[in-house]
Design an enzyme around this catalytic site. Structure first.
Site, PDB file in Angstrom:
ATOM      1  N   ARG A   1      -0.173  10.012  -2.921  1.00  0.00           N
ATOM      2  CA  ARG A   1      -0.217   9.319  -3.382  1.00  0.00           C
ATOM      3  C   ARG A   1       0.386   8.034  -3.224  1.00  0.00           C
ATOM      4  O   ARG A   1       1.539   8.034  -2.916  1.00  0.00           O
ATOM      5  CB  ARG A   1      -0.772   8.772  -4.876  1.00  0.00           C
ATOM      6  CG  ARG A   1      -0.881   7.936  -5.553  1.00  0.00           C
ATOM      7  CD  ARG A   1      -0.381   7.565  -6.819  1.00  0.00           C
ATOM      8  NE  ARG A   1       0.225   8.630  -7.727  1.00  0.00           N
ATOM      9  CZ  ARG A   1       0.207   7.996  -9.206  1.00  0.00           C
ATOM     10  NH1 ARG A   1      -0.510   7.520  -9.918  1.00  0.00           N
ATOM     11  NH2 ARG A   1       1.756   8.557  -9.625  1.00  0.00           N
TER      12      ARG A   1
ATOM     13  N   ASP B   1       6.921   9.127 -15.790  1.00  0.00           N
ATOM     14  CA  ASP B   1       7.141   7.973 -14.258  1.00  0.00           C
ATOM     15  C   ASP B   1       7.145   7.152 -14.614  1.00  0.00           C
ATOM     16  O   ASP B   1       7.420   6.220 -15.805  1.00  0.00           O
ATOM     17  CB  ASP B   1       6.165   8.891 -13.819  1.00  0.00           C
ATOM     18  CG  ASP B   1       4.695   8.161 -14.170  1.00  0.00           C
ATOM     19  OD1 ASP B   1       4.062   7.975 -15.233  1.00  0.00           O
ATOM     20  OD2 ASP B   1       3.660   8.819 -13.203  1.00  0.00           O
TER      21      ASP B   1
END
Length: 541
Positions: free
Chosen positions: A172, A452
């Site tokens: 990603r 996150d």
């Protein structure tokens, strides 16, 4: 090794390509003249278009802030109603029932690839604090992982290496909005997206194909099909430059913004040669819901712990995502189980694992083809649920023709309560995560969850929303600046007593407090916490 470690001067590269970050000799393994020329070509071809699309976001948001609402686009009705499917997927992407995500840290890459999951998504985005060293070493780590040579020896002498059987690798890159200031092309910082994608693709695409797999990506934070079209054009140029067949790249798009939920068909259509489906991104989606509808007093959310995937707008978009993907014959991936095992408290651990099972059971029964976990300890639990209810490699044959989701359902606000503890929890989590991020950590265990950047975003967004609209708590009090600042002061005292200064560093903790307070109390909503946080990250170099 860190950004601040002694280094040598970066070498000279091609015309217009300047490395402004510190330089360590092993950086030359991935920051080669050829690789940087490749990413420079991507930047020169697509950089201006990226900036124009970011400006378009501002224009569209301005309309929403004046009362307009996201909607299905009349100009793309033919795409939504058309009878088309995406290109067939390769063999190693047919079964994705359990995927694990994590940062590009060397030890974590090894553990994730060895976890027993079908897929590992190596994350340069929300699970990575984009220090220059993290960005470059992440590329070195993935290059070694692709070749099977990655290993790591911890300070205690424990050695980590890859097992023969390992997860399929996805990468990603950062979202379109994030710059990378340590590399300039023709005097301008390169896009973090193009750098992360370009370096990985240049060094690893041919090697992956030789090993029977391919270059696979997760694409974050997109807000429209036009942004997906840009990625598709990037893929075309990248494949042509390396002489790799068109359509080799496969990419799953995270539907983690409210506008994108109204353009899922269109996003798949733009990427139809390269699509590997869509994924539900829960925390960022809630954050985007608040951001998109920031001026609307009707959409003030309850405590975020009450905003679950089986409720209101989240349930609607997850069901529509499954229906949309399966109609186009591609995977619909479920969301994250961010829980981590609790050591030393069997009862608490059992309660957490039961929540994970319930969440994964909901996903597989709804028709998802796979799911995400954040910790290797959850892989087996998620796999057991999917194995019990999904006998084939996926559920593409379940077209979910029963689903009837319209604009009203995608905008429906869940019922629930707002509490002082909900406010305080947002403060505690948001500040601690931001402090860790400023210290170079992007993936942080907090209160039995692996957090996150999406966590910090939803935390500060919800506090801003409650203050901005004067939301009422369940005891009748209004959320005011005074209430917030009193709670902030008390929570900072609590964090200090719990050892936060020692854990994150006093300077990082104070910077995080200032940043969190500024964003939570600003008169206007800041698009992304990670942009001013990146400024702070760079200022401390």
């Amino acid at each position: 090794m860190s950004d601040q470690a002694p280094s040598v001067k970066p070498p000279a590269f091609g015309p217009g390509v300047v490395v402004k970050g510190t330089w360590h000799p092993d950086y030359a393994e991935v920051l080669t003249p050829e690789a940087l020329e490749f990413v420079a070509k991507l930047a020169r071809n697509f950089g201006e278009r990226r900036l124009a699309l970011l400006e378009r976001r501002k224009t569209v948001q301005a309309a929403w802030s004046k009362g307009a609402r996201p909607h299905f686009l009349p100009e793309t009705k033919a795409v939504r109603e058309g009878d088309w499917t995406v290109a067939p997927l390769p063999a190693d992407l047919q079964d994705r029932r359990v995927e694990i995500t994590g940062p590009v840290d060397r030890k974590m890459v090894i553990n994730a690839l060895n976890s027993g999951a079908n897929v590992f998504m190596a994350d340069f985005e929300d699970a990575n604090s984009p220090t220059w060293d993290n960005v470059v070493r992440g590329q070195i780590n993935l290059r070694d992982a692709v070749r099977g040579t990655i290993s790591f020896t911890a300070e205690n002498g424990k050695h980590y290496a890859l097992n023969p059987k390992r997860a399929v690798l996805f990468v990603r890159p950062r979202g379109w909005h994030l710059p990378e200031r340590h590399i300039e092309i023709d005097g301008k910082p390169i896009s973090g997206s193009l750098l992360d994608f370009g370096l990985f693709f240049f060094h690893n695409a041919r090697e992956q194909l030789a090993r029977g797999t391919g270059p696979y990506f997760y694409l974050p934070k997109m807000q429209s099909h036009l942004e997906a079209r840009l990625w598709n054009d990037v893929f075309h140029l990248a494949q042509a430059e390396l002489g790799i067949p068109r359509g080799t790249i496969k990419a799953t798009v995270l539907i983690e913004t409210l506008p994108a939920a109204f353009e899922m068909d269109e996003i798949l259509y733009e990427l139809r040669e390269h699509s590997a489906g869509l994924n539900c991104g829960r925390w960022d989606y809630i954050f985007s819901f608040i951001k998109t509808l920031q001026s609307d007093t009707r959409v003030v959310l309850p405590d975020r712990g009450q905003v679950t995937m089986d409720k209101a707008f989240l349930n609607a978009y997850s069901q529509l995502l499954i229906q949309t993907c399966h109609r186009r014959n591609v995977h619909a991936m479920g969301g994250m189980a961010a829980f981590i095992p609790i050591k030393g408290d069997a009862a608490a651990n059992d309660a957490v694992m039961d929540k994970v099972r319930a969440d994964k059971l909901r996903e597989v029964k709804n028709g998802h083809d796979g799911t995400w976990v954040a910790h290797p300890g959850l892989v087996e639990i998620a796999r057991d649920i999917f194995d019990s209810h999904m006998k084939g490699p996926n559920q593409l044959s379940n077209k979910r023709e029963d689903v009837k989701i319209g604009e009203a359902e995608l905008l429906k606000v869940p019922s629930g309560t707002r509490t002082e503890e909900g406010l305080r929890h947002n403060i505690r989590v948001g500040i601690q995560y931001t402090a860790a991020w400023l210290g170079g950590l992007g993936c942080v265990p907090l209160y039995n969850l692996m957090e996150d950047a999406a966590t910090a975003e939803i935390s500060r967004a919800q506090v801003w929303q409650w203050i901005h609209h004067g939301a009422s708590l369940e005891d009748g009090r209004k959320v005011t600046l005074t209430l917030f600042r009193d709670a902030l002061g008390e929570e900072m005292g609590r964090l200090e007593k719990e050892g936060a200064k020692e854990r994150y560093g006093a300077a990082h903790l104070e910077r995080a407090r200032v940043l969190f307070e500024q964003l939570s109390t600003a008169g206007t909503f800041e698009d992304f916490l990670t942009l001013p946080a990146y400024d702070a990250l760079e200022a401390q170099r």
